[in-house]
Enzyme design. Sequence first.
Site, mmCIF file in Angstrom:
data_model
loop_
_atom_site.group_PDB
_atom_site.id
_atom_site.type_symbol
_atom_site.label_atom_id
_atom_site.label_comp_id
_atom_site.label_asym_id
_atom_site.label_seq_id
_atom_site.Cartn_x
_atom_site.Cartn_y
_atom_site.Cartn_z
ATOM 1 N NE ARG A 246 -31.491 -30.008 4.342
ATOM 2 C CZ ARG A 246 -31.125 -31.273 4.409
ATOM 3 N NH1 ARG A 246 -31.512 -32.122 3.465
ATOM 4 N NH2 ARG A 246 -30.357 -31.703 5.390
ATOM 5 C CD GLN B 170 -38.479 -15.267 14.239
ATOM 6 O OE1 GLN B 170 -37.700 -15.188 15.182
ATOM 7 N NE2 GLN B 170 -39.640 -14.636 14.210
ATOM 8 C CG HIS C 276 -26.359 -24.018 0.694
ATOM 9 N ND1 HIS C 276 -26.577 -22.667 0.547
ATOM 10 C CD2 HIS C 276 -26.869 -24.611 -0.425
ATOM 11 C CE1 HIS C 276 -27.174 -22.441 -0.616
ATOM 12 N NE2 HIS C 276 -27.366 -23.595 -1.217
ATOM 13 N N GLY C 277 -25.421 -25.361 5.159
ATOM 14 C CA GLY C 277 -24.791 -26.353 6.020
ATOM 15 C C GLY C 277 -23.597 -26.980 5.318
ATOM 16 N N GLY C 278 -23.386 -28.270 5.551
ATOM 17 C CA GLY C 278 -22.228 -28.948 4.976
ATOM 18 C C GLY C 278 -22.168 -28.887 3.468
ATOM 19 C CB SER D 290 -0.919 -0.009 1.222
ATOM 20 O OG SER D 290 -1.796 -1.116 1.176
ATOM 21 C CD GLU E 141 -7.096 -2.327 -8.134
ATOM 22 O OE1 GLU E 141 -6.879 -1.109 -7.919
ATOM 23 O OE2 GLU E 141 -6.570 -2.942 -9.076
#
Length: 387
Positions: free
Chosen positions: A272, A283, A342-344, A132, A367
Amino acid sequence: MDFGLSEEQKLIVETTRAFVENELYPHEREVERTGVLRRELIEEIKAKAIEAGLYAANMPADVGGAGLDTVTWLLYEKELGRANYALHWTCVARPSNILLAGTPEQREKYLFPCIRGEKWDCLAMTEPAAGSDLRGMKATAVQDGDDWVLNGTKHFISHADLADFAIVFMASGEEDSPRGKRKKITAFFVDKGTKGFAVRDGYRNVSHRGYTNAILEFDDCRLPASQVLGEVHKGFDVANSWLGATRLQVGATCLGRAERALGHAVEYAAQRQQFGQQIGKFQGVSFKLADMATELKAADLMVFEAGWKYDQGTVTDQDMAMAKLKATEMLAFVADEAIQVHGGMGLMDDLPLERIWRDARVERIWEGTSEIQRHIISRALLRPFGA
């Protein structure tokens, strides 16, 4: 600011998204699993991108580009950003607009071949001891008669292995400043094959498989004065004039990946079933989706507001820093939460989520790191008070 898209913008979005889904998505698994973007595949997709009018679309119309305004260009970048980075950046190349700063002769030699897909460019600033802190660079350019002699090392140079030439920034002298001596910087075109210029393999990294970095070494590399880009000792002026919107480009590609990740999360939560109902009805999951969508919307508005202001000539460094900071940190959050939903399965490479999650990490570094963006923002806030 009009939040609606014009018919032309809608067409560009639809065309780019269709290209990404039909021409890039099918090759993602190969690139991710091998870590290699085959040259023949590059040429195949590049030809299709040129035919579709998507290649070098970031360039002005008078030099052979699409002549997109900033907002439309960011919409285009957002769609490309959905795909594996190596595929969209290399095969649908967007030459650095710093090439526009060249002389007519330099444009003929470097700019136009890049726009036609005959050459690739790479940009070399970063050094092992100067990331930087560009004023801290050690690589030097010393004038010797009508020539310049370059010595030093650059690293983390993106796709330098493919590039036909590098745009290299070198310390070329010193000047006095209120904080003492500081280095003057000059930019040069350096062709691959120039004596004293070597491109070495870079580092393996977890982000953007197939998208390579390299180490550039300069050992008494002699260049004629005609290879200087811009004015001598004015390399920072060239960079500041032509490279500012790259932070918005990073932000826009992050938006595309975040949208893709959120789309997968919403679809999975709706399908799912656990404990007798769709997991999206819990929730613990539904609130994640709400937070992801809200963060994405906020980042989207910040990126495109900055793009609109860029076109109006009113954009500030603070605007672009805020947009880059928000979009990159939002992507990290959305990618992580999409995997959690999604879990595993989220960590398996059957889905693009683990790639998006890995790829997101580098966005807060290149950047300009998140810390650099926060520095720019805080200085803008404090400067009016002399602090």
